[in-house]
Design a protein around this motif. Sequence first.
Motif, mmCIF file in Angstrom:
data_model
loop_
_atom_site.group_PDB
_atom_site.id
_atom_site.type_symbol
_atom_site.label_atom_id
_atom_site.label_comp_id
_atom_site.label_asym_id
_atom_site.label_seq_id
_atom_site.Cartn_x
_atom_site.Cartn_y
_atom_site.Cartn_z
ATOM 1 N N PHE A 2 0.868 -1.167 0.000
ATOM 2 C CA PHE A 2 0.000 0.000 0.000
ATOM 3 C C PHE A 2 0.910 1.222 0.000
ATOM 4 O O PHE A 2 1.839 1.297 0.807
ATOM 5 N N SER A 16 -2.570 6.071 6.850
ATOM 6 C CA SER A 16 -2.302 5.083 5.801
ATOM 7 C C SER A 16 -2.221 3.677 6.381
ATOM 8 O O SER A 16 -2.690 2.721 5.761
ATOM 9 N N ARG A 60 -5.742 2.459 6.886
ATOM 10 C CA ARG A 60 -6.369 2.066 5.617
ATOM 11 C C ARG A 60 -5.764 0.764 5.084
ATOM 12 O O ARG A 60 -6.487 -0.121 4.613
ATOM 13 N N ALA A 61 -4.436 0.643 5.133
ATOM 14 C CA ALA A 61 -3.767 -0.556 4.612
ATOM 15 C C ALA A 61 -4.233 -1.813 5.342
ATOM 16 O O ALA A 61 -4.620 -2.806 4.715
ATOM 17 N N GLU A 94 -7.802 -2.067 2.926
ATOM 18 C CA GLU A 94 -7.238 -2.623 1.699
ATOM 19 C C GLU A 94 -6.828 -4.093 1.824
ATOM 20 O O GLU A 94 -7.129 -4.890 0.933
ATOM 21 N N ALA A 100 -9.872 -6.367 1.934
ATOM 22 C CA ALA A 100 -10.529 -6.385 0.628
ATOM 23 C C ALA A 100 -9.762 -7.221 -0.394
ATOM 24 O O ALA A 100 -10.338 -7.689 -1.374
ATOM 25 N N SER A 101 -8.465 -7.423 -0.159
ATOM 26 C CA SER A 101 -7.641 -8.177 -1.107
ATOM 27 C C SER A 101 -7.898 -9.677 -1.053
ATOM 28 O O SER A 101 -7.544 -10.403 -1.978
#
Length: 155
Positions: A98, A110, A113-114, A118, A121-122
């Motif tokens: 990320f 960040s 969020r990472a 994110e 969601a991966s």
Amino acid sequence: MIRSIQAGKIIGVKTSFFTIMNPEKYDPQAIPSAWQEFFSLYRDSNLPKSNTFYGAAIPNNSMDTPMQYFAGILAEASLETPNGFVEVTLPEGDYFTFTHQGPISNLGESYGRAYGVELPASGREMRGAPHLEIYESEKDPMANDYEMVIAIPVI
């Protein structure tokens, strides 16, 4: 994005820190101080010269136990670690990456969020390996256009 990282070791300096999620114990100077120490030693060392530097965090599951953090360079496993430096092994594997954008003072957002948005969601899951921060030294970490990579070990 998934990035494969070859096996090796990070050679640098080590510190301990509490997660930012534990504000009573979090020391905002722990990691910057480790980088200052690393660069003061690195400049006169015989380590390979590079513009890419790695921060490696060894997470734990306790809010009351500090994590280990290594500030340094990624080197081949066969490279001898010079006096004054320590090393941490980096196994080969995939990392979910990320990109943090903006001043490093906003890095906590960040990370949230990472790890919180994110990565889930991966569809990938974390594996046991150091968590990485990848820095390019020619970039100003206080600039609005600064970028660095958060790399989470995944299977």
